[in-house]
Design a protein around this motif. Structure first.
Motif, mmCIF file in Angstrom:
data_model
loop_
_atom_site.group_PDB
_atom_site.id
_atom_site.type_symbol
_atom_site.label_atom_id
_atom_site.label_comp_id
_atom_site.label_asym_id
_atom_site.label_seq_id
_atom_site.Cartn_x
_atom_site.Cartn_y
_atom_site.Cartn_z
ATOM 1 N N THR A 202 0.829 -1.204 0.000
ATOM 2 C CA THR A 202 0.000 0.000 0.000
ATOM 3 C C THR A 202 0.863 1.254 0.000
ATOM 4 N N GLY A 203 1.904 1.243 0.830
ATOM 5 C CA GLY A 203 2.810 2.388 0.856
ATOM 6 C C GLY A 203 3.532 2.585 -0.457
ATOM 7 N N LEU A 204 3.896 1.474 -1.098
ATOM 8 C CA LEU A 204 4.590 1.549 -2.384
ATOM 9 C C LEU A 204 3.701 2.173 -3.451
ATOM 10 N N VAL A 205 2.459 1.698 -3.528
ATOM 11 C CA VAL A 205 1.530 2.249 -4.521
ATOM 12 C C VAL A 205 1.238 3.714 -4.238
ATOM 13 N N ALA A 206 0.977 4.034 -2.966
ATOM 14 C CA ALA A 206 0.678 5.417 -2.604
ATOM 15 C C ALA A 206 1.862 6.336 -2.910
ATOM 16 N N GLY A 207 3.068 5.881 -2.546
ATOM 17 C CA GLY A 207 4.248 6.689 -2.820
ATOM 18 C C GLY A 207 4.465 6.918 -4.303
ATOM 19 N N THR A 208 4.237 5.884 -5.103
ATOM 20 C CA THR A 208 4.417 6.020 -6.550
ATOM 21 C C THR A 208 3.375 6.954 -7.148
ATOM 22 N N LEU A 209 2.123 6.826 -6.709
ATOM 23 C CA LEU A 209 1.065 7.698 -7.234
ATOM 24 C C LEU A 209 1.318 9.154 -6.862
ATOM 25 N N PHE A 230 11.102 4.637 -2.887
ATOM 26 C CA PHE A 230 12.306 3.864 -2.583
ATOM 27 C C PHE A 230 12.311 3.233 -1.185
ATOM 28 N N PRO A 231 11.868 3.938 -0.117
ATOM 29 C CA PRO A 231 11.857 3.256 1.196
ATOM 30 C C PRO A 231 11.016 1.989 1.199
ATOM 31 N N PHE A 232 9.897 2.007 0.489
ATOM 32 C CA PHE A 232 9.035 0.826 0.436
ATOM 33 C C PHE A 232 9.653 -0.261 -0.437
ATOM 34 N N LEU A 233 10.386 0.145 -1.473
ATOM 35 C CA LEU A 233 11.100 -0.831 -2.298
ATOM 36 C C LEU A 233 12.182 -1.534 -1.484
ATOM 37 N N VAL A 234 12.912 -0.757 -0.674
ATOM 38 C CA VAL A 234 13.943 -1.336 0.189
ATOM 39 C C VAL A 234 13.303 -2.270 1.216
ATOM 40 N N TRP A 235 12.196 -1.846 1.781
ATOM 41 C CA TRP A 235 11.457 -2.673 2.734
ATOM 42 C C TRP A 235 11.081 -4.010 2.097
ATOM 43 N N GLY A 236 10.523 -3.954 0.909
ATOM 44 C CA GLY A 236 10.117 -5.176 0.225
ATOM 45 C C GLY A 236 11.279 -6.089 -0.095
ATOM 46 N N ALA A 237 12.403 -5.503 -0.527
ATOM 47 C CA ALA A 237 13.567 -6.315 -0.886
ATOM 48 C C ALA A 237 14.179 -6.993 0.333
ATOM 49 N N LEU A 238 14.272 -6.267 1.447
ATOM 50 C CA LEU A 238 14.902 -6.818 2.644
ATOM 51 C C LEU A 238 14.019 -7.836 3.364
ATOM 52 N N ARG A 239 12.722 -7.632 3.336
ATOM 53 C CA ARG A 239 11.820 -8.498 4.090
ATOM 54 C C ARG A 239 11.261 -9.654 3.272
ATOM 55 N N PHE A 240 11.063 -9.450 1.980
ATOM 56 C CA PHE A 240 10.384 -10.454 1.169
ATOM 57 C C PHE A 240 11.264 -11.015 0.057
ATOM 58 N N THR A 289 19.396 -1.839 -7.909
ATOM 59 C CA THR A 289 19.507 -1.636 -6.463
ATOM 60 C C THR A 289 18.667 -2.650 -5.703
ATOM 61 N N ASN A 290 17.432 -2.859 -6.153
ATOM 62 C CA ASN A 290 16.543 -3.783 -5.473
ATOM 63 C C ASN A 290 17.069 -5.212 -5.494
ATOM 64 N N MET A 291 17.541 -5.669 -6.644
ATOM 65 C CA MET A 291 18.037 -7.043 -6.742
ATOM 66 C C MET A 291 19.260 -7.252 -5.869
#
Length: 378
Positions: A202-209, A230-240, A289-291
């Motif tokens: 949700t944060g990723l979509v909201a931030g992008t919009l 980017f913070p939500f992208l980093v969150w997703g990469a590190l946690r999932f 960066t994400n990968m």
């Protein structure tokens, strides 16, 4: 399927022919999406999904699936009114040979693992597949255009570059999404993790919009809101892991490209080619960066797990010893005692930990460890 083996783990009910047909259909649909997202009067697609689909298919299922890639390219060209000539042949050969060469380089040089959970796999994938291997694809397409009479030999390099960029970005955005979701993952979903994933998404979509579609960003240049996701992208990469990284990259890239096509966002420049360079760099940096973050996090988790297992084995060995073994801090406080130590002193582990090591010694022996403590530097 064992990750990196190149063999299918699909259900036995799906024959090779059925999978090839599915691959052709996916290739065709990917081509339609790429065509809808084309720039410069439809001559350039920022991301060419069929290239990513072809690479993912060969990496996942092996070289024998090349007919699906070739037939998909021919069908797409034919259904879009292109004659079965040099350009169609060049496209079919380019997409097929590009995927095969990328897979060969990855398997032979770095022993590529489809899970992308090692930084060497990610670095090799970026360098060998997305940058080097896709050049083969672009070269075949460009030569096909030259022989078809729509490009000249003098403009061969710019033509190759125009085809290389969308193929490389497809390798960074589309292929990782397909590969990671088709490869078994060690991540185990539970309700709390699902809630966390929903909040992150949700944060990723909201931030992008907000970055690309908010009313207050129209016409404002050089503002940093494009990096709000980017913070939500980093969150997703590190946690999932790589699945989270690939999904986040695909989502942000799709919204960013849609925004640019609609004439909105920070990458709308005076010229279309300038806009392409800006958003292409944005998507490429985001994906790489994400990968790398997801791979580094996976390596750290494996290292921590290996250390915990090693400590567990060592503790088991120490516990089984008949000798009295203990560990204490510089002030003499006991921090570890084995079973034999507890039995000798007739106390439990909980009773001994945190007490002074000196209390367990005979009076005549206390002077020895005291001399050790006094010798310690202040």
């Amino acid at each position: 399927m064992k990750p990196g083996s190149g063999k299918s783990n699909s259900s036995p009910s799906l024959t090779t022919l059925t999978r090839v047909v599915i691959l052709i259909a996916l290739y065709f649909l990917g081509g339609l999406l790429g065509k809808q997202a084309s720039f410069l009067s439809g001559s350039i697609a920022l991301v060419w999904p069929p290239a990513g689909i072809a690479l993912a298919a060969i990496l996942l299922f092996g070289y024998r699936f090349w007919p699906g890639v070739a037939l998909g390219a021919v069908l797409f060209s034919f259904m879009n009114g292109m004659p079965l000539g040099f350009f169609t042949l060049g496209t079919a050969l380019g997409n097929t040979m590009g995927a095969i060469v990328c897979t060969f380089l990855l398997r032979r040089i770095i022993g590529f693992d489809n899970a992308l959970e090692r930084t060497r796999d990610v670095a090799g994938y970026i360098g060998l597949a997305c940058f080097l291997g896709t050049s083969v694809n672009a070269a075949f397409n460009a030569v096909g255009l030259v022989y078809a009479g729509t490009a000249s030999w003098s403009a061969l390099f710019p033509t190759v570059l125009e085809w290389w960029v969308p193929n490389a970005l497809a390798g960074l955005v589309v292929a990782p999404f397909l590969i990671t979701w088709a490869t078994p993952s060690a991540l185990r979903w539970h309700p709390r993790l699902m809630v966390e994933a929903a909040v992150c998404g949700t944060g990723l979509v909201a931030g992008t919009l907000i970055s690309f579609h908010s009313w207050f960003v129209y016409g404002i240049q050089n503002y940093p809101l494009a990096y709000l996701p980017f913070p939500f992208l980093v969150w997703g990469a590190l946690r999932f892991g790589q699945r989270g990284a690939a999904t986040g990259t695909l989502l942000v890239s799709a919204l960013a490209i849609h925004s640019l096509l609609s004439g909105r966002g920070p990458f709308v420049a005076t010229g279309e080619r300038e806009s392409l360079m800006l958003i292409g760099s944005y998507v490429g940096i985001l994906a790489i960066t994400n990968m790398l973050l997801a791979a580094a996090a996976a390596e750290r988790r494996r290292a921590e797990q290996a250390m915990a297992e090693s400590e567990k084995r060592l503790r088991a060995v120490v516990e089984d010893q008949t000798d009295l073994i203990c560990r204490f801090k510089p002030d003499g406080t006991l921090s570890f005692v084995n079973r034999a130590y507890c039995q000798f002193h007739g106390k439990s582990n909980e009773e001994l930990l945190g007490t002074s090591f000196l209390q367990t010694l005979p009076v005549e022996d206390i002077a020895i460890p005291l001399s050790w403590f006094e010798a310690l530097p202040p």
